[in-house]
Write an enzyme that holds these catalytic residues in place. Structure first.
Site, PDB file in Angstrom:
ATOM      1  N   HIS A 197       8.330 -27.897  -1.822  1.00  0.00           N
ATOM      2  CA  HIS A 197       7.841 -27.665  -0.455  1.00  0.00           C
ATOM      3  C   HIS A 197       7.445 -26.233  -0.161  1.00  0.00           C
ATOM      4  CE1 HIS A 197       8.928 -31.596   1.336  1.00  0.00           C
ATOM      5  NE2 HIS A 197       9.813 -31.604   0.355  1.00  0.00           N
ATOM      6  N   LYS A 217       7.092 -23.855  16.216  1.00  0.00           N
ATOM      7  CA  LYS A 217       7.583 -24.061  14.854  1.00  0.00           C
ATOM      8  C   LYS A 217       8.718 -23.078  14.636  1.00  0.00           C
ATOM      9  CE  LYS A 217       3.291 -23.163  13.430  1.00  0.00           C
ATOM     10  NZ  LYS A 217       2.895 -24.201  12.512  1.00  0.00           N
ATOM     11  N   ARG A 218       9.385 -23.154  13.483  1.00  0.00           N
ATOM     12  CA  ARG A 218      10.423 -22.170  13.220  1.00  0.00           C
ATOM     13  C   ARG A 218       9.837 -20.757  13.259  1.00  0.00           C
ATOM     14  NH1 ARG A 218      15.743 -23.911  11.822  1.00  0.00           N
ATOM     15  NH2 ARG A 218      16.035 -21.743  11.208  1.00  0.00           N
ATOM     16  N   LYS A 247       4.784 -17.206   9.458  1.00  0.00           N
ATOM     17  CA  LYS A 247       4.168 -18.059  10.475  1.00  0.00           C
ATOM     18  C   LYS A 247       3.508 -17.221  11.583  1.00  0.00           C
ATOM     19  CE  LYS A 247       7.452 -21.832   9.596  1.00  0.00           C
ATOM     20  NZ  LYS A 247       6.690 -23.018   9.163  1.00  0.00           N
ATOM     21  N   THR A 272       3.162 -29.637   9.316  1.00  0.00           N
ATOM     22  CA  THR A 272       3.014 -31.008   9.812  1.00  0.00           C
ATOM     23  C   THR A 272       2.785 -30.985  11.330  1.00  0.00           C
ATOM     24  OG1 THR A 272       5.426 -31.089   9.743  1.00  0.00           O
ATOM     25  CG2 THR A 272       4.246 -32.305   8.035  1.00  0.00           C
ATOM     26  N   LYS A 305       0.376 -33.256  14.104  1.00  0.00           N
ATOM     27  CA  LYS A 305       0.819 -33.841  15.380  1.00  0.00           C
ATOM     28  C   LYS A 305      -0.108 -33.401  16.510  1.00  0.00           C
ATOM     29  CE  LYS A 305       5.377 -33.684  13.423  1.00  0.00           C
ATOM     30  NZ  LYS A 305       6.526 -32.816  13.144  1.00  0.00           N
TER      31      LYS A 305
HETATM   32  O1  73E Z   1       4.923 -26.023   5.017  1.00  0.00           O
HETATM   33  C1  73E Z   1       6.147 -26.671   5.302  1.00  0.00           C
HETATM   34  C2  73E Z   1       6.022 -28.141   4.969  1.00  0.00           C
HETATM   35  O2  73E Z   1       5.096 -28.761   5.815  1.00  0.00           O
HETATM   36  C3  73E Z   1       7.259 -26.040   4.465  1.00  0.00           C
HETATM   37  O3  73E Z   1       7.429 -24.685   4.824  1.00  0.00           O
HETATM   38  C4  73E Z   1       8.567 -26.794   4.702  1.00  0.00           C
HETATM   39  O4  73E Z   1       8.349 -28.160   4.328  1.00  0.00           O
HETATM   40  C5  73E Z   1       7.362 -28.819   5.111  1.00  0.00           C
HETATM   41  C6  73E Z   1       7.318 -30.266   4.683  1.00  0.00           C
HETATM   42  O5  73E Z   1       6.743 -30.388   3.420  1.00  0.00           O
HETATM   43  C7  73E Z   1       9.694 -26.226   3.921  1.00  0.00           C
HETATM   44  N1  73E Z   1      10.982 -26.112   4.337  1.00  0.00           N
HETATM   45  C8  73E Z   1      11.662 -25.575   3.346  1.00  0.00           C
HETATM   46  N2  73E Z   1      10.862 -25.333   2.353  1.00  0.00           N
HETATM   47  N3  73E Z   1       9.615 -25.732   2.715  1.00  0.00           N
HETATM   48  C9  73E Z   1      13.090 -25.279   3.346  1.00  0.00           C
HETATM   49  C10 73E Z   1      13.631 -24.439   2.362  1.00  0.00           C
HETATM   50  C11 73E Z   1      14.993 -24.158   2.392  1.00  0.00           C
HETATM   51  C12 73E Z   1      15.789 -24.691   3.386  1.00  0.00           C
HETATM   52  C13 73E Z   1      15.254 -25.526   4.348  1.00  0.00           C
HETATM   53  C14 73E Z   1      13.894 -25.811   4.328  1.00  0.00           C
END
Ligand code: 73E
Length: 793
Positions: free
Chosen positions: A340, A527-528, A533, A635, A639
């Site tokens: 991710h 978003k976070r 970001k 995502t 939305k």
């Molecule tokens: O771009 C997003 C993505 O849409 C990405 O940053 C996020 O995952 C979403 C779903 O695919 C994400 N979260 C984490 N890594 N990528 C993450 C890493 C460590 C702890 C918690 C979350």
């Protein structure tokens, strides 16, 4: 059971009458939730029996987070009884929306990764596919955010105690997880071993029904809770301390998004989830273990559950007595991995010594996986750099992403650009070694929650022009393309958007006592909070607009409300300072008699799934302004698009695919490209200082920031200052700022041409169907999991 409105009313009234205490909204909610639970029980049982009898292949989605959001309304909708219940309750003097608000928010995730898992659950059940979630039943989900004097403060939540009670305890399926201990190799058999003196933790599953659309398929989200084991498994001394250690495992979610924590408790959580889930899968099977890949697929959601690989090996070697080759063959045909993020700080790495101490047998297996993989790689002609990249254990560190790739049969990124970057850069050597392993699966969102549930007004409008087939097959939203120039449809769309803006305004005025002009443009950045970001770029731009208003009495732009919403990790000081900066600038601008007529800033406190459902439908502009190459997919962008907001964003993550769908004319794209960013990073040719020196407006902004003039009352901006100046602006905020500002001007120009704007919105909705998670899940199923739909209707 209730099928007609009258039956529902009778049943509900009867339960009300049985109450001994006066009925509060909370009790009315609980009664209704209880009725829904009973209502789904039959289908849930039937689905489970079907799975057992028909021996269909099952998918298990392992994830450390499931950000499911409230269940009541979504379950009612998927059961197609929402309207019936709504009317029935109305006739009894209750408001369904009000009851829905009573449900505690299950914040079992941080952001996109956890929400994706939840959307996938909904799509699997709705597509009638045998797919279940395996996660942790954290007592406390993500903290709730309260702003004090503009600063974020964090407050624990207690989801379980306030619980809606959707899940049921399955004591009969409890299992035991070993930590620590000593490995006793079994002589003669190369890799078999047993563990002595382990500390045991009892894992008890709580099963939650996942109701698919139209009811029939009800899958299971299994959340594990850590408990003290029975007497004979307890240590002789200091049971109290032992208990604390045990309970801590499912006590709370780690509140970090896209950051690795590296703490022993986190490692315990990860192993706890993997071991409990795998043990249960193996224990309850009715096929030979060699047939596991035929009957079971396991998807690991990022590397957080990557210990599933050595744990499955352990169970097969030590429990089932298989040889290494047999066990490895099964493991690497059962598990697949989704990556991710490529952010360095999110790449999980564990200290070998910590892993070895906590999970000695697991560490031994990882060492063997690494040894064998290195041996294979040595046969290839590789330079030392490539060899390093291909090692799982290196300099006393275990690299979980490498382990996950080596131990999986498929590896995917979550948007085209992200997958390309993985293949060509981050995991280049692995991709060359395993050329057929890597593939892309662009993320998606469930249109049932994010359009049908969150925006029933827009859903009805869409159905009134193209019929309701799109609800089952969202790609059919493209039929709207015929209406994107129809002034009547566009007028109706405008009214719906206004209605959603009014509703949000009312909600925020009531809950946060904020005054908002519902006629202004709603520009949203939700978003976070994270450096990449770039919420900082957004607030810098707003400050620039403020300066222009102050300096130029002819500059009086169309009124805009800038919404921010999101949490920063408790320990992420930069992000927390950005939150404070936004609130400080907000206070200044919102109280300025001239500027506040044109600019207004709203920080929505405690942004979560329920608030998100109220915000997306009300947006005009979707801020997707991450530094190109850093946001794997996103995502929220999808939305917004599905609700007709227009993307103002960079060429990053899934934004690129959104633009592919709608064409350049229907989004506002700006900024340096991923290629350029990567080049700047490699060649070190970006110098933020030059921009500060050359660009008058930016120079002024930075000196206001540093002098404290920008942010009166905000003494401490050390982390922002040092990121921009000392660390040379690693997220290219200043580099993109002017281009961002010019793009905002273009947005305003189009907005004032109402019909043109509505047409753009309509095109966005019409082309959004491909971003339904139904499409994503169908692709995973076709190309990775090989699932069969369970009923044909
Ligand atoms: O771009 C997003 C993505 O849409 C990405 O940053 C996020 O995952 C979403 C779903 O695919 C994400 N979260 C984490 N890594 N990528 C993450 C890493 C460590 C702890 C918690 C979350």
């Amino acid at each position: 059971m209730f099928y007609s409105k009258e039956e529902f009313k009778e049943n509900f009234s009867m339960r009300l009458e049985q109450q001994e205490q006066p009925v509060t909204l909370q009790t009315a909610y609980s009664i209704l939730a209880g009725m829904v639970r009973e209502f789904v029980k039959r289908d849930w049982n039937e689905t489970n029996h079907f799975y057992q009898n028909e021996q269909r292949k099952q998918l298990y989605y392992f994830s450390i987070e499931f950000l499911i959001g409230r269940m009541l309304g979504q379950n009612l909708m998927n059961l197609t009884i929402y309207e019936l219940v709504n009317e029935g309750l109305g006739e009894l003097g209750y408001d369904l929306a009000e009851l829905e608000e009573q449900e505690p928010e299950p914040g079992l995730g941080n952001g996109g990764l956890g929400r994706l898992a939840a959307c996938f659950m909904d799509s699997l059940a709705s597509l009638q596919m045998p797919g279940h979630g395996c996660g942790i039943r954290y007592r406390g989900g993500l903290f709730s955010q309260v702003l004090k004097d503009g600063f974020q403060t964090e407050h624990p939540t207690d989801w379980i105690n306030d619980s809606a009670g959707w899940d049921i305890r399955r004591e009969d399926l409890a299992t035991y997880i070993p930590f620590f201990g000593e490995v006793q190799p079994e002589h003669g058999q190369r890799f078999k071993a047993s563990l002595t003196n382990a500390e045991w933790v009892k894992a008890v599953p709580y099963d939650m029904p996942i109701v698919g659309a139209y009811g029939k398929t009800v899958n299971t989200l299994r959340l594990w809770q850590a408990e003290l084991p029975e007497q004979h498994l307890l240590p002789k001394a200091d049971v109290e301390t032992y208990k604390q250690h045990v309970v801590a495992i499912s006590d709370r979610l780690y509140p970090d998004d896209s950051t690795e924590e590296g703490k022993i408790l986190r490692l315990k959580q990860q192993y706890f989830l993997c071991s409990a889930s795998l043990q249960t899968i193996l224990k309850n099977r009715d096929f030979p273990v060699s047939a596991l890949p035929k009957h079971v697929a396991i998807q690991i959601n990022d590397t957080h559950p990557a210990l599933a690989i050595p744990e499955l090996m352990r169970l097969l070697l030590d429990g089932e007595g298989l040889s290494w080759e047999e066990a490895w063959g099964i493991t690497t045909h059962t598990i697949s991995y989704t990556n991710h993020t490529i952010l360095e700080e999110a790449m999980e790495k564990w200290d070998s010594s910590m892993l070895e101490q906590l999970l000695p047998r697991i560490y031994m297996i990882i060492q063997e996986i690494d040894r064998r993989f290195k041996e294979k790689c040595h046969q290839e002609n590789l330079d030392s750099e490539a060899k390093k990249k291909l090692s799982i254990i290196e300099d006393g560190i275990v690299k979980m992403a490498t382990l996950a790739v080596v131990g999986s049969y498929k590896v995917n990124g979550v948007a085209k650009l992200h997958t390309e970057i993985l293949k060509m850069r981050e995991m280049k050597e692995l991709n060359e070694h395993f050329p057929h392993k890597f593939h892309n699966k662009t993320n998606g969102i469930t249109h049932r929650r994010w359009l049908m549930k969150a925006n029933p007004e827009l859903s009805s409008l869409i159905t009134s022009v193209i019929g309701n087939e799109w609800t089952k097959d969202p790609v059919k939203l493209h039929q709207l393309n015929e209406f994107v120039q129809d002034p009547v449809f566009l007028g109706d769309f405008k009214s719906v958007k206004q209605q959603k803006k009014n509703q949000l305004t009312e909600y925020l005025e009531k809950n946060q006592t904020i005054k908002i002009d519902p006629e202004s443009i709603f520009d949203m950045h939700i978003k976070r909070f994270h450096g990449y970001k770039r919420q900082l770029m957004n607030i810098f731009h707003i400050q620039m607009l403020y300066n222009r208003i102050k300096e130029d009495s002819a500059y009086r732009p169309y009124p805009r409300t800038f919404f921010f919403g999101g949490k920063a990790a408790k320990s992420y000081r930069f992000a927390k300072q950005v939150i404070k900066l936004i609130n400080t600038v907000a206070e200044k601008i919102n109280n300025d008699p001239v500027a506040s007529k044109h600019l207004h800033i709203v920080f929505v406190e405690d942004y979560n799934v329920s608030r998100a459902e109220k915000m997306f439908p009300a947006a005009d502009i979707s801020e997707q302004i991450s530094t190109a190459s850093k946001e794997a997919s996103g995502t929220g962008n999808m939305k917004f698009m599905m609700n007709g907001a227009i993307t103002l964003g960079t060429f990053d993550g899934a934004n690129i695919e959104i633009v592919e769908q709608i064409g350049d004319d229907n989004a506002f794209i700006f900024g340096v490209t991923a290629q350029q960013v990567m080049q700047f990073e490699e060649e070190k040719t970006y110098h933020a200082r030059e921009i500060i020196e050359k660009d008058r407006e930016i120079g002024q902004l930075i000196s206001e920031l540093l002098s404290g003039k920008l942010s009166k009352g905000l003494e401490n901006i050390d982390f922002i200052r040092s990121q921009i100046i000392d660390e040379n602006d690693p997220y290219f905020v200043l580099k993109d700022l002017q281009h961002y500002a010019r793009t905002h001007n273009r947005v305003l120009a189009v907005y004032e041409d109402t019909l043109a704007w509505q047409e753009m919105s309509a095109v966005n909705i019409a082309q959004s169907g491909i971003f339904s998670s139904d499409r994503t899940i169908q692709q995973y199923s076709d190309e990775v999991w090989d699932l069969e739909k369970i009923y044909s209707r």
